[in-house]
Design a protein around this motif. Structure first.
Motif, PDB file in Angstrom:
ATOM      1  N   HIS A  89       0.822  -1.225   0.000  1.00 49.54           N
ATOM      2  CA  HIS A  89       0.000   0.000   0.000  1.00 49.54           C
ATOM      3  C   HIS A  89       0.855   1.274   0.000  1.00 49.54           C
ATOM      4  CE1 HIS A  89      -3.852  -2.080   0.563  1.00 49.54           C
ATOM      5  NE2 HIS A  89      -3.233  -2.872   1.418  1.00 49.54           N
ATOM      6  N   GLU A 166     -14.034   8.010   5.241  1.00 53.32           N
ATOM      7  CA  GLU A 166     -13.873   6.712   4.578  1.00 53.32           C
ATOM      8  C   GLU A 166     -13.672   6.972   3.085  1.00 53.32           C
ATOM      9  OE1 GLU A 166     -17.160   4.068   5.587  1.00 53.32           O
ATOM     10  OE2 GLU A 166     -17.081   4.770   7.664  1.00 53.32           O
ATOM     11  N   SER A 167     -12.969   6.079   2.409  1.00 53.48           N
ATOM     12  CA  SER A 167     -12.780   6.308   0.972  1.00 53.48           C
ATOM     13  C   SER A 167     -13.936   5.721   0.159  1.00 53.48           C
ATOM     14  CB  SER A 167     -11.438   5.769   0.486  1.00 53.48           C
ATOM     15  OG  SER A 167     -11.244   4.458   0.925  1.00 53.48           O
ATOM     16  N   GLU A 196     -10.207   2.647   4.590  1.00 49.72           N
ATOM     17  CA  GLU A 196     -10.332   2.124   3.214  1.00 49.72           C
ATOM     18  C   GLU A 196     -11.023   0.753   3.181  1.00 49.72           C
ATOM     19  OE1 GLU A 196      -8.851   3.761   0.216  1.00 49.72           O
ATOM     20  OE2 GLU A 196      -6.716   3.825   0.701  1.00 49.72           O
ATOM     21  N   ALA A 199     -12.916   0.131   0.010  1.00 47.12           N
ATOM     22  CA  ALA A 199     -12.303   0.585  -1.243  1.00 47.12           C
ATOM     23  C   ALA A 199     -11.344  -0.461  -1.806  1.00 47.12           C
ATOM     24  CB  ALA A 199     -11.561   1.899  -1.006  1.00 47.12           C
ATOM     25  N   VAL A 200     -10.675  -1.186  -0.914  1.00 47.44           N
ATOM     26  CA  VAL A 200      -9.726  -2.202  -1.383  1.00 47.44           C
ATOM     27  C   VAL A 200     -10.532  -3.285  -2.101  1.00 47.44           C
ATOM     28  CG1 VAL A 200      -8.100  -3.985  -0.620  1.00 47.44           C
ATOM     29  CG2 VAL A 200      -8.051  -1.716   0.427  1.00 47.44           C
ATOM     30  N   ARG A 205      -5.096  -1.298  -4.321  1.00 51.21           N
ATOM     31  CA  ARG A 205      -4.311  -0.776  -3.193  1.00 51.21           C
ATOM     32  C   ARG A 205      -5.092   0.228  -2.361  1.00 51.21           C
ATOM     33  NH1 ARG A 205      -0.760  -2.478  -6.847  1.00 51.21           N
ATOM     34  NH2 ARG A 205       1.208  -3.255  -6.063  1.00 51.21           N
ATOM     35  N   GLY A 206      -6.359   0.428  -2.703  1.00 47.73           N
ATOM     36  CA  GLY A 206      -7.185   1.426  -2.022  1.00 47.73           C
ATOM     37  C   GLY A 206      -7.251   2.702  -2.844  1.00 47.73           C
ATOM     38  N   ARG A 220      -4.022   5.278   7.393  1.00 47.55           N
ATOM     39  CA  ARG A 220      -5.070   4.570   6.646  1.00 47.55           C
ATOM     40  C   ARG A 220      -5.416   3.298   7.403  1.00 47.55           C
ATOM     41  NH1 ARG A 220      -2.084   3.523   1.197  1.00 47.55           N
ATOM     42  NH2 ARG A 220      -0.287   4.370   2.312  1.00 47.55           N
ATOM     43  N   ILE A 222      -6.917  -0.433   6.673  1.00 46.24           N
ATOM     44  CA  ILE A 222      -7.301  -1.415   5.655  1.00 46.24           C
ATOM     45  C   ILE A 222      -7.838  -2.620   6.412  1.00 46.24           C
ATOM     46  CG2 ILE A 222      -6.481  -2.853   3.735  1.00 46.24           C
ATOM     47  CD1 ILE A 222      -5.757   0.003   3.104  1.00 46.24           C
TER      48      ILE A 222
END
Ligand SMILES: Cc1ncc(COP(=O)(O)O)c(C=O)c1O
Length: 377
Positions: A89, A166-167, A196, A199-200, A205-206, A220, A222
């Motif tokens: 990442h 949040e993404s 993320e 998103a992943v 990779r996000g 971040r 994950i």
């Protein structure tokens, strides 16, 4: 009756009367439009076999970690895995947590001190809210994805300030204006934290890496329980942040470390992710197909989302339950999202799309949904 028992009964009755009583449901064999297994990793036989092989090639590994990371539970394998994930990442360092919930709780509760400020998008996940609540910092929330509202709160901030977003939002599936939010936080000297979790997978990779912003983000999160099909989470950030969390994050310190087979599953899931271009393409294709086929009419709204999470707002618990029931009767596993999990008036069905959903399944889902919507328009 014991007054405590009486209290519990009363609270449960209130829930039943309000139509938002929760209960556990057994697994079912309906078509999956509900799980977070976006790329099919949780059901992947290839992944299952590679995990078994990894466990077998490490015969000295223990069944359980038998201690926290700071006592007997640390192994070289966990630290190597943290480095591999951080590299993947494009982060300086990473620290594993036993779940995404633990990661957010530990990160937010330990970072912000009395006199500091935490600013949250109003739609962030419960684990972020709980982490912020456990800190002694001043807390504000800003209107969802609203830069003006965020800036107003940034102007009120005292001490060190942390902004958390949040993404891909877990309940709406939408994406924030990440670059603008980052510019704003930098302008006000605040640190940006991006979860993320959803998103992943869509972005291997996000979203942060997809936009090339990784050097500018403070931390971040994950999680591995969604597209990676396993369990656990990592907090990515600087070496200093990693050392800080090892010293101060209580959900890291005071818990038994993840067992070896969980670490092996995470490691193998990352290997599979490197080979999953096709699954990502299928997922994106299915998202487009779903959006083209669903027709919500005037009364209902399909929330604006390019992610695997697609929501139709039906405005009441009854309607959301009824829509989910109709879809379930047609063999689709779709669940209603009810208040108080989300705000009253925004009750919805939340459809999670996957790389493995077929075109036929998507079309039949859309036809069933469209019929329901037409009937209730
Ligand atoms: C945005 C977000 N963060 C964190 C979590 C918690 O992750 P975990 O399920 O690994 O505890 C979730 C889970 O639903 C989530 O949606």
């Amino acid at each position: 009756m014991n007054p405590a028992e009486d209290f519990l009964k009363r609270k449960l009755q209130e829930r039943q009367q309000a139509g938002n009583y929760r209960e556990l449901k057994p697994e079912n064999s309906r078509v999956d439009f509900c799980s977070n297994d976006y790329l099919g990793f949780a059901r992947s036989l290839v992944l299952k076999q590679s995990i078994a092989q990894e466990v077998n090639t490490n015969p000295l590994s223990l069944n359980g970690a038998a201690g926290s990371r700071l006592l007997s539970g640390n192994i070289r394998y966990a630290e190597d895995l943290e480095n591999q994930i951080a590299d993947y990442h494009q982060s300086e360092a990473g620290l594993l947590f036993n779940s995404g919930y633990d990661a957010n709780l530990g990160l937010l509760s330990s970072l912000a001190q009395r006199g500091d400020t935490i600013i949250l998008d109003e739609l962030v996940h419960a684990s972020i809210i709980d982490g912020a609540r456990l800190s002694y910092a001043n807390r504000y929330s800003f209107r969802h994805n609203d830069l003006e509202s965020l800036e107003a709160k940034l102007k009120l901030a005292k001490g060190n300030c942390y902004v958390v977003i949040e993404s891909v939002y877990s309940m709406d599936g939408d994406t924030p204006p990440l670059t603008q939010i980052l510019n704003l936080t930098e302008k006000h000297n605040a640190a940006l934290i991006v979860d993320e979790a959803h998103a992943v997978g869509l972005y291997p990779r996000g979203l942060v890496c997809e936009l090339g912003l990784q050097q500018r983000i403070f931390a971040r999160i994950i999680t591995f329980g969604k597209a990676l099909g396993s369990h656990g989470a990592v907090v990515l950030g600087s070496n200093t942040l990693r050392k800080y969390l090892i010293n101060f994050a209580r959900s890291f310190i005071y818990t038994t470390a993840a067992p070896f087979h969980q670490l092996a599953a995470i490691k193998m899931a990352y290997q599979l992710l490197e080979d999953s271009r096709e699954a990502t393409i299928s997922l994106k294709k299915n998202i487009d197909l779903f959006k083209q086929q669903v027709n919500t009419g005037k009364n209902f709204t399909l929330l604006n989302s390019d992610s695997a999470i697609q929501c139709i707002v039906l405005k009441s618990n009854e309607m959301a339950r009824e829509a989910a029931k109709q879809l379930q009767m047609n063999n689709f596993d779709v669940r209603p999202i009810l208040s108080p999990t989300i705000a009253q008036g925004t009750e919805r069905i939340r459809i999670c799309l996957h790389s493995f959903n077929t075109e036929n399944e998507l079309t039949l889902l859309a036809v069933t949904l469209n019929k329901f919507i037409l009937l209730h328009a």
